[in-house]
Design an enzyme around this catalytic site. Structure first.
Site, mmCIF file in Angstrom:
data_model
loop_
_atom_site.group_PDB
_atom_site.id
_atom_site.type_symbol
_atom_site.label_atom_id
_atom_site.label_comp_id
_atom_site.label_asym_id
_atom_site.label_seq_id
_atom_site.Cartn_x
_atom_site.Cartn_y
_atom_site.Cartn_z
ATOM 1 N N ASN A 163 32.835 31.393 9.412
ATOM 2 C CA ASN A 163 32.506 32.535 8.561
ATOM 3 C C ASN A 163 33.764 33.338 8.262
ATOM 4 O O ASN A 163 34.730 33.355 9.023
ATOM 5 C CB ASN A 163 31.390 33.400 9.166
ATOM 6 C CG ASN A 163 31.725 34.040 10.493
ATOM 7 O OD1 ASN A 163 32.328 33.416 11.362
ATOM 8 N ND2 ASN A 163 31.301 35.278 10.676
ATOM 9 N N CYS B 34 21.350 31.466 7.835
ATOM 10 C CA CYS B 34 20.628 32.445 7.019
ATOM 11 C C CYS B 34 19.847 31.720 5.920
ATOM 12 O O CYS B 34 20.017 30.515 5.707
ATOM 13 C CB CYS B 34 21.611 33.463 6.418
ATOM 14 S SG CYS B 34 22.630 32.818 5.066
ATOM 15 N N CYS C 141 22.046 29.938 3.269
ATOM 16 C CA CYS C 141 22.606 28.677 3.769
ATOM 17 C C CYS C 141 21.543 27.587 3.826
ATOM 18 O O CYS C 141 21.805 26.427 3.493
ATOM 19 C CB CYS C 141 23.247 28.884 5.137
ATOM 20 S SG CYS C 141 24.787 29.822 5.054
ATOM 21 N N GLU D 5 28.346 27.785 7.374
ATOM 22 C CA GLU D 5 27.621 26.620 6.874
ATOM 23 C C GLU D 5 27.996 26.324 5.429
ATOM 24 O O GLU D 5 28.257 25.175 5.058
ATOM 25 C CB GLU D 5 26.103 26.839 6.970
ATOM 26 C CG GLU D 5 25.616 27.081 8.383
ATOM 27 C CD GLU D 5 25.576 28.557 8.777
ATOM 28 O OE1 GLU D 5 26.589 29.277 8.553
ATOM 29 O OE2 GLU D 5 24.554 28.989 9.317
ATOM 30 N N CYS E 167 29.523 32.392 4.675
ATOM 31 C CA CYS E 167 28.982 31.868 5.928
ATOM 32 C C CYS E 167 29.668 30.546 6.286
ATOM 33 O O CYS E 167 30.126 29.807 5.420
ATOM 34 C CB CYS E 167 27.483 31.621 5.797
ATOM 35 S SG CYS E 167 26.509 33.113 5.543
ATOM 36 N N GLU F 296 34.416 37.119 6.749
ATOM 37 C CA GLU F 296 33.883 38.391 6.268
ATOM 38 C C GLU F 296 34.850 39.054 5.294
ATOM 39 O O GLU F 296 36.018 38.672 5.195
ATOM 40 C CB GLU F 296 33.606 39.317 7.455
ATOM 41 C CG GLU F 296 32.497 38.810 8.330
ATOM 42 C CD GLU F 296 32.174 39.720 9.503
ATOM 43 O OE1 GLU F 296 31.125 39.504 10.109
ATOM 44 O OE2 GLU F 296 32.953 40.639 9.806
#
Length: 132
Positions: free
Chosen positions: A42, A90, A93, A55, A53, A44
């Protein structure tokens, strides 16, 4: 590659995560049908909508390399670098996974001690598709 080996690769990918705002570090390891593993972490951003993310980073790396068929993804993450919890993808994803994988695609979640395997159909029972 075993589920544990793939999860261990996700744990290593997690070490590169950039998460100064949440402190929630995630790594992913995506196993392509040909045996190649693509990793992501990830990333940010102060503008939260620009956050990526792990994934989706792994899927972007795979697609950029020309891979389009996948067997499984392992996801490792949580608060801090030695979290005891398991991070789950999430909704965004999960929907990205549904773009390239069927409902039997394996999603491996865990940490150094635990490992659980779910199907994409288990985690995203009503996905969107091109036919929708």
């Amino acid at each position: 590659m075993t589920d544990r080996e793939l999860l261990n690769t996700a744990l290593i990918a997690r070490e590169a995560a950039y998460a100064p705002y949440s402190g929630y570090f995630v790594g992913a390891a995506l196993l392509a049908e040909d045996g190649t593993v693509y990793t992501g972490c990830n990333m940010e951003n102060a503008s939260y909508s620009a956050t990526l993310c792990a994934e989706r980073a792994a899927f972007a790396a795979a697609i950029s390399a020309g891979a389009h068929r996948f067997k499984a993804i392992a996801v490792a993450g949580g608060k801090g670098m030695k979290a005891d919890e398991a991070a789950s993808p999430c909704g965004v994803c999960r929907q990205v996974m549904a773009e390239f994988c069927d409902e039997k695609f394996n999603i491996i979640l865990g940490n150094e001690q635990t490992l659980s395997v779910y199907s994409l159909g288990d985690l995203l029972p009503l996905s969107f598709s091109l036919e929708d």
